[in-house]
Scaffold this active site. Structure first.
Site, mmCIF file in Angstrom:
data_model
loop_
_atom_site.group_PDB
_atom_site.id
_atom_site.type_symbol
_atom_site.label_atom_id
_atom_site.label_comp_id
_atom_site.label_asym_id
_atom_site.label_seq_id
_atom_site.Cartn_x
_atom_site.Cartn_y
_atom_site.Cartn_z
ATOM 1 N N ILE A 272 0.846 -1.190 0.000
ATOM 2 C CA ILE A 272 0.000 0.000 0.000
ATOM 3 C C ILE A 272 0.886 1.246 0.000
ATOM 4 O O ILE A 272 2.106 1.149 0.185
ATOM 5 C CB ILE A 272 -0.947 0.025 1.234
ATOM 6 C CG1 ILE A 272 -0.120 -0.073 2.535
ATOM 7 C CG2 ILE A 272 -1.943 -1.129 1.156
ATOM 8 C CD1 ILE A 272 -0.910 0.300 3.771
ATOM 9 N N CYS A 273 0.284 2.396 -0.215
ATOM 10 C CA CYS A 273 1.016 3.663 -0.206
ATOM 11 C C CYS A 273 1.434 3.978 1.231
ATOM 12 O O CYS A 273 0.674 3.691 2.138
ATOM 13 C CB CYS A 273 0.146 4.789 -0.733
ATOM 14 S SG CYS A 273 -0.328 4.548 -2.459
#
Lengths: 81, 275
Positions: A17-18
């Site tokens: 994920i970011c």
């Protein structure tokens, strides 16, 4: 994806994920030579916008962003700086 | 498998906010992980400096302090806590720093710095962060850094004011600014005069920022400048410094050729401790 001359490195970031999608893409790109091309595959939807935007902010060239199947996207980046 | 080269999965996460910065990146973070810094003093200035340098992932962090934690230290020396009173500052500091970042190699120097041991100690480091609280040590550190060709990130505090500078080899030193220490008794110690607890937090943090910038080779260093901070006015003032060609240690014809142990006048001024 249209004609991409050659991919020099690939990074499977499915499940990431970011901001780690960008962090890991950036680390990988740092290892490449100028002009070389990195293909990143993500399945975290926000990364599809975030990674190309951050790459452009750093002066890198985003050659393409394309959905490759129901869940995955590829981002093609050429090292420009 | 994800290939992130030499960074471990944990390091990628730990240092991600550094790596994201265009001026740092993985390359900059690797420089930090390879950096070797010596902190002189694990007190007011050394506390925030050490904590941020450890958090930043400085590879090797040496800490010099011969002292033990006193209750009166806790008003500003945030490396240490209530349960550390009476313990060695180096040991207390190491526990705090290890908890912040176990990546960092800590080297504890529990001796008082003297002309006999300082060259051996600073030898293994690239950057010296001077957070000492007395003039004899400050001049000893300055002279040793000049002789050994080490960067000296200087910080000092008094009452509500602080001074910060960076002295790089061949580009001036603390003696160019203040050629000699004040005579014993001329300047009251912090013990005597007091110090605002948060002041070393600000000054020591600026020292850490300067040390990190030196490693990363980014921004504009305080090298060639003296930063003056006043917490009462909340003002920062930057004045230019020049290398003094007639400086006794770094000038064109230096007269100081070996290290000097100035009189330990802080102890002469010591106020009676509660007993």
């Amino acid at each position: 994806m249209a004609e991409i001359a050659r991919v020099d490195a690939e990074l499977d970031l499915k499940g990431e994920i970011c901001p780690y999608t960008f962090v890991k893409s950036k680390l990988e790109l740092e290892e490449l030579e100028l002009g070389q091309v990195l293909r990143v595959v993500v399945n975290h939807r926000p990364a599809v916008e975030n990674v190309p935007r951050s790459m452009k902010n750093e002066g890198q060239e985003v050659l393409g962003v394309e959905q490759v199947n129901d869940t995955d996207w590829e981002i093609i980046i050429r090292k420009a700086v | 498998m994800i290939n992130t080269k030499r960074f471990t999965e944990e390091q990628v996460k730990r240092y991600s906010r550094h790596i994201i910065l265009p001026q740092v990146g993985g390359k900059g973070q690797k420089k930090l992980l390879e950096a070797k810094m010596l902190l002189v003093g694990a007190g007011g200035l050394g506390s925030p400096a050490a904590m941020y340098l450890a958090a930043a992932g400085v590879g090797k962090l040496g800490i010099v302090d011969f002292d033990r934690v006193d209750l009166s230290n806790l008003q500003r020396q945030i490396l240490h806590g209530q349960s550390d009173v009476g313990r060695r500052k180096t040991v207390s500091a190491a526990e705090t720093l290890c908890e912040i970042n176990p990546d960092v190699e800590l080297v504890l120097h529990e001796d008082r710095l003297t002309s006999d041991n300082i060259m051996d100690i600073i030898h293994e480091y690239d950057i010296v962060v001077d957070g000492c609280d007395n003039f004899p040590t400050r001049y000893l550190v300055n002279d040793a850094c000049v002789l050994a060709g080490k960067a000296n990130v200087h910080g000092s505090i008094f009452l509500f004011e602080g001074q910060i500078s960076v002295f790089l080899p061949g580009q001036g030193c603390y003696r160019c600014l203040f050629p000699e220490p004040p005579p014993p008794g001329a300047v009251p110690s912090c013990q005597e005069a007091g110090v605002l607890g948060v002041l070393p937090g600000i000054v020591g943090t600026i020292q850490a920022a300067e040390a990190i910038k030196l490693v990363l080779e980014i921004g504009i260093s305080l090298n060639g400048h003296l930063m003056l901070f006043d917490a009462l006015d909340m003002s920062f003032q930057k004045v230019k410094l020049r290398r003094n060609p007639s400086c006794a240690i770094c000038g064109d014809s230096p007269t100081i050729k070996e290290l000097i142990d100035y009189e330990e006048f802080c102890s002469l001024l010591a106020v009676p401790r509660e007993c």
